[in-house]
Every structure is written in structure tokens, then in C-alpha cells.
Design a protein around this motif. Structure first.
Motif, PDB file in Angstrom:
ATOM      1  N   PHE A  70       0.853  -1.191   0.000  1.00  0.00           N
ATOM      2  CA  PHE A  70       0.000   0.000   0.000  1.00  0.00           C
ATOM      3  C   PHE A  70       0.886   1.237   0.000  1.00  0.00           C
ATOM      4  N   ALA A  71       0.500   2.237  -0.780  1.00  0.00           N
ATOM      5  CA  ALA A  71       1.316   3.444  -0.934  1.00  0.00           C
ATOM      6  C   ALA A  71       0.540   4.657  -0.432  1.00  0.00           C
ATOM      7  N   PHE A  72       1.243   5.518   0.289  1.00  0.00           N
ATOM      8  CA  PHE A  72       0.612   6.734   0.816  1.00  0.00           C
ATOM      9  C   PHE A  72       0.347   7.714  -0.334  1.00  0.00           C
ATOM     10  N   ALA A  73      -0.871   8.286  -0.353  1.00  0.00           N
ATOM     11  CA  ALA A  73      -1.208   9.281  -1.378  1.00  0.00           C
ATOM     12  C   ALA A  73      -1.196  10.686  -0.802  1.00  0.00           C
ATOM     13  N   CYS A  74      -2.040  10.947   0.171  1.00  0.00           N
ATOM     14  CA  CYS A  74      -2.119  12.289   0.748  1.00  0.00           C
ATOM     15  C   CYS A  74      -2.960  12.235   2.010  1.00  0.00           C
ATOM     16  N   SER A  75      -3.016  13.354   2.672  1.00  0.00           N
ATOM     17  CA  SER A  75      -3.894  13.519   3.823  1.00  0.00           C
ATOM     18  C   SER A  75      -4.961  14.533   3.431  1.00  0.00           C
ATOM     19  N   TYR A  76      -6.230  14.169   3.573  1.00  0.00           N
ATOM     20  CA  TYR A  76      -7.297  15.085   3.154  1.00  0.00           C
ATOM     21  C   TYR A  76      -8.602  14.709   3.834  1.00  0.00           C
TER      22      TYR A  76
END
Lengths: 300, 271
Positions: free
Chosen positions: B215-221
Motif C-alpha cells: 500500500f502506498a501513501f497518497a495524501c492527507s485530506y
């Protein structure tokens, strides 16, 4: 017929069917919801030149919106179902999808729906995703700011367009004062919009023109400057300015209610005369008699 | 008084009751209901051998007694409301297509398996394979909602294709295994590793989660759609806080061994 100091002409407004939709726009702040709604409803004064008529219905409290954020409700009307579907996709796509932090939801219940979010999803270029909650499908469209959420289907319903009152006064200032009061009173009614700038139109039109290709032209019988030139005028001698308020609504009852409130407010605010526009009963199926709107006029 | 089936005494071996749902019993006379077939282990029996029948048929059915060994309660129901007063056995609400099934206690494994619609509410805890797939099938739950007020076991939402599973308590290991779409919300902790081999869909966690390296981190939102979901769940009685509804979530995309179109959203501390 007299109401306050105004003479109310014993005539009627002639309204006709149009298809309408309610669009709920939410955003991180009421200001951004308003920005999107203003853009969505801009250049939508008349189907004659804009292909649709639209306006802001009212502000919504967070408790009234699907996502619990502050919002704005707008109504959009077009002549037929297909036209309404196209205008919804165009305007939500250009004015709401583009506006920071907004989300867009259907605000009407009804069996007849058109595809909106299902068209706008293609902006996601394959990265869009859908969610189905409580029988409603939403599209998540990735955008640079984050994500645009839009409901897939919007309900449409047959509404009523062409409700109107025409306000006459001695001069522009007086006509404007009365029209502003009338528009403010009409805006308290739900399910209606006043599609013209500030709710008021100075260029009421008649059908057709002496020039070929023009479907509408100035209503010379209500132009004070032409009173001495035209074969028939509806402008009394002491009147120097005329303004109109056009009302579109989701129901005939709402249009009638708005006209009644506007009529009373205009009379109280100093209009010398109030009348309404019609096409001799030849255009629309709905006839709204001014006499029937206000109890004080019925016995006059 | 709704139609009520009262279990006289707990069966010695599991009792299978497929077809006990309000929509199927609504139009039947009491004698027909009492004569319905149930399976006690490998023996065919009649419903009246185990249940006392009272009340009138209608859109509401109530089942009472120690039902921990009673399987398939509400399986395949399409409409109406079924209330289980107490605990229920395995496969409760399996293959449901509509209506509402409320279990006032715990449910066994495979509850809501292959569910297509309707709402299953578990006021206690659920076992393993909640909203999962029938053994041998690729896709699990295909629609509807499962709400669990307590905890849930391992492999919640295996093969989930569509629908919503929300658990107020802790969710066990391997939630969302091979899920295809849909949404899993875990309010009280999520075991490891969630979302293994998931293709699409959403898993929401409110606390730290140990993720697979795929799993890859995309963003915080703040996911706009999540506000709708969490408000919906709060309206249904799950304990959602404003911080959870309005909070920021870290978006992790995966599983990288599949399409990487799925997401795990993890609430971040503070708004």
C-alpha cells in the motif's frame, strides 16, 4: 382596483410549463458555496437567449445538506427534459466542479431523473470512483484540490415559468424602490427563483420583431419614452419608468404565493400601478389573476 | 402482536431454518408455518417441533429463545422486519435482499454472507466472515448494509463487491480480503493486515493500522464522500464523533499486487 396607494390593473399573468431541477451545492464555507451558485446561475435570465433560467433559491444550514456543510440551493429551468439535462451537465461541470471545496447534490425527489454525475465522472479520466449509499450513487472525481463529489442522477420535475408582475412608477427611483421591495418579499418564498439580475428586469419583451430572426423585442407598449409614438400604450401619463419581476417555480402555488407577496410589497413601497404580462391567454395553460392574489382585491 | 416464534429449548446440534423470514411467513396460516421444514443436524423436522408459534402474520417477525445454534435466520429475506431477541447462530441474514434484520445480541460466523440488499443490524458482536463470500465464491456481499454495535471477527467483508459494513467496535484480522469494491468502516480498531489483495473499495479506520508494504501513501485530506457515510451511520445509531466526521484522513492506495484502485483511509489525530 386599489392596494395601498397603487392602482392594480385587473389583468393576469400567463405562465407556462418548464422543466426544473434543484441543485444543492455545499462547500467548506458559505462564501464558496455562494461563489459556485452564482457562477452556476449566471447568464441564465431567459430561455430566449440563455437556453435556461436559473437562480439561487436560498441558503441552507449545515443540518439541511447531505454532507453537513453550509450550502446553497439553486433552481434551474429549461424548456424540455433534454435541454435541462444538458444545461445541468454543462453548468455543474463548468461552475461547480471547478470551484474549490464544493460538492453537488440532487435536491429534488421524484421518479424522473437525468444523468449528471454519470457524465461528469469522465473528467476523472479513469481515476474516478463511485459510491452507492442508501440507493443513491455518487461519483468521486479526482481534482487538483482534492476530490469533487457529485450525485449521479438529478430529479427533474415539471415546473411553472412566466409568473410576473410589472411595476410602474413616476420615475426610475420610485420604480426601483418598489421593485426591490417586491423582489425581497418574493425571495422569502421557497421553490421559486427570480432569474433576472437582482430579480428585476427592465427590458420586458414581446414575442417577435419587425426584424427577421429576432424572436423577441422590446415591449413598446410599456416603454414610457415611446408613449407619444406607438399606436397603443399601456403607460399612464404620470408614469416615467416600468420594471418587471419574472418568477419561475417548481409549483404553481409557489409562483402564485411569490406574486402575491411581491404585489403587496410593491404597492406598500410606493408603486403607482401594478400590472402583469400575458399573451392574451394564448401561450400558457396557467392564468394567474392579480385580483385573486390578494384578499383585499377580490371584493374590489 | 407480531408473529413470534419462541424456541422451546436449545437444540443439541445446529438447527437450520432457511426460509424463516417475514416476507415468506406473512401470508401463511399458522398451521402452514408450524409445518415448515427445518433441519436438526441431518434430520428433517417440522418447525413446530422446536418453536411455539404465536401472534399474527405480517411484515414483522420476532424470534425468541437461545438461538445460538439456530442457523440461517432471515437468510434470503427480501422485505419486512425480523427481530431476533438475543443471540443468533451462523449464517444469519445470509443472501439477504431486502428488509431489516435486527439481532439484539451476538451473531455467529458468516452473518450477512453474500448479502444483496437490506439492512442487518447486530446490537452485539459478530463472528468471522461477516458480509463475506460463500466458500468457493469470488465475490461476497453485493449490496445492503451491515451495522455491528460490538466487535467483529476476522475476514470481515471478504470479496466485498458492493455495500457497507460498519463496526462500532474492533474488527479482526484480514478485513477486506480480496475485496472488489464497497466500504468497510471500523470505528474501534482494525486488525492486520487489512485490504490484502483488494482491487477497489474503501476501508476506513479510526486508529493506527499496520498496513501491507504493497500500500502506498497518497495524501492527507478530508474525503467529501466520507462525510455522507459517517453522518449516515451516526443517524443509524453508531457512535460517530464530529472529529471523525470532519477529520483528516491519510489515504493509502493498494493493493499494489492488484489494481491499486482500493484505498485505506486512516483518521489522523486532530482536525
Amino acid at each position: 382596483m386599489r392596494l395601498s396607494d397603487a392602482e392594480v390593473v385587473d389583468t393576469f399573468a400567463e405562465a407556462f410549463p418548464m422543466w426544473g431541477a434543484r441543485i444543492i451545492i455545499t462547500a467548506e464555507s458559505p462564501a464558496w458555496a455562494h461563489e459556485a451558485a452564482r457562477s452556476l446561475t449566471g447568464f441564465a435570465t431567459s430561455v430566449i437567449g440563455c437556453k435556461c433560467e436559473a437562480g439561487i433559491e436560498r441558503e441552507l444550514d449545515p443540518a439541511e445538506t447531505p454532507d453537513g456543510r453550509a450550502g446553497v440551493s439553486a433552481l434551474l429551468f429549461a424548456s424540455d427534459r433534454e435541454g435541462l439535462a444538458k444545461r445541468l451537465v454543462e453548468r455543474i461541470g463548468q461552475s461547480v466542479l471547478t470551484c474549490p471545496t464544493t460538492a453537488c447534490f440532487n435536491g429534488l425527489d421524484g421518479p424522473e431523473t437525468v444523468d449528471v454525475g454519470g457524465q461528469l465522472r469522465f473528467f476523472g479520466d479513469g481515476y474516478q470512483a463511485s459510491k452507492l449509499l442508501d440507493g443513491r450513487r455518487y461519483w468521486r472525481v479526482p481534482v487538483m484540490e482534492g476530490e469533487f463529489l457529485v450525485e449521479e442522477r438529478f430529479a427533474i420535475a415539471e415546473g411553472v415559468a412566466g409568473g410576473n408582475i410589472i411595476i410602474l412608477s413616476r420615475d426610475v427611483a420610485g420604480a426601483l424602490r418598489a421593485a426591490e421591495a417586491a423582489a425581497a418579499a418574493m425571495r422569502t418564498v421557497r421553490e421559486v427563483i427570480l432569474p433576472f439580475p437582482g430579480g428585476i428586469v427592465r427590458s420586458g419583451s414581446k414575442v417577435g420583431s419587425r426584424y427577421s430572426g429576432l424572436v423577441a423585442s422590446t415591449n413598446e407598449s410599456l416603454c414610457p419614452t415611446l408613449r407619444a409614438q406607438v399606436p397603443h400604450t399601456d403607460v399612464p401619463p404620470d408614469v416615467g419608468s416600468v420594471l418587471e419581476i419574472v418568477i419561475d417555480g417548481l409549483t404553481l402555488e409557489a409562483v402564485r404565493d411569490a406574486m402575491a407577496r411581491g404585489l403587496e410589497a410593491a404597492a406598500r413601497a410606493g408603486a403607482s400601478h401594478v400590472t402583469a404580462g400575458n399573451y392574451g391567454g394564448n401561450l400558457g395553460p396557467h392564468r394567474i389573476d392579480l385580483r385573486d392574489l390578494v384578499p383585499a382585491l377580490r371584493d374590489d | 402482536m407480531p408473529l413470534t416464534l419462541t424456541l422451546r429449548e436449545p437444540p443439541t446440534v445446529p438447527l437450520e431454518t432457511e426460509g424463516l423470514s417475514p416476507d415468506r411467513l406473512a401470508t401463511r396460516r399458522r398451521g402452514e408455518i408450524e409445518a415448515l421444514t427445518v433441519w436438526h443436524g441431518n434430520r428433517r423436522a417440522q418447525l413446530a417441533d422446536f418453536f411455539a408459534v404465536s401472534g399474527n402474520g405480517g411484515e414483522e417477525l420476532r424470534v425468541e429463545g437461545d438461538l445460538r445454534r439456530v442457523k440461517f435466520l432471515g437468510a434470503g429475506m427480501t422485505d419486512g422486519r425480523l427481530t431476533v431477541a438475543g443471540d443468533a447462530g451462523m449464517h444469519t441474514g445470509a443472501d439477504m435482499r431486502g428488509g431489516e434484520l435486527v439481532v439484539e445480541g451476538d451473531v455467529g460466523d458468516f452473518a450477512g454472507v453474500n448479502m444483496h440488499g437490506g439492512r442487518l443490524v447486530v446490537e452485539g458482536s459478530a463472528g468471522h466472515q461477516l458480509g463475506g463470500a460463500h466458500p468457493g465464491e469470488r465475490a461476497g456481499m453485493r449490496g445492503g448494509e451491515i451495522l455491528v454495535h460490538g466487535d467483529a471477527g476476522d475476514q470481515v467483508g471478504t470479496g466485498l463487491r458492493r455495500g457497507l459494513i460498519a463496526v462500532a467496535g474492533r474488527v479482526g484480522d484480514a478485513a477486506g480480503l480480496r475485496m472488489l469494491a464497497g466500504t468497510i468502516v471500523a470505528l474501534g480498531g482494525l486488525g492486520a493486515p487489512p485490504g490484502a489483495a483488494m482491487r477497489r473499495g474503501t476501508i476506513v479506520a479510526m486508529s493506527h493500522v499496520t498496513l501491507l508494504p504493497t500500500f502506498a501513501f497518497a495524501c492527507s485530506y478530508r474525503p467529501p464522500f466520507l462525510r455522507l457515510y459517517l453522518r449516515h451511520l451516526r443517524a443509524l445509531g453508531l457512535p460517530l464523533t464530529d472529529d471523525q466526521i470532519e477529520g483528516r484522513y491519510a489515504r493509502w492506495c493498494g493493493d499494489g499486487l492488484e489494481l491499486r484502485r482500493g484505498e485505506i483511509l486512516i483518521l489522523e489525530a486532530g482536525r
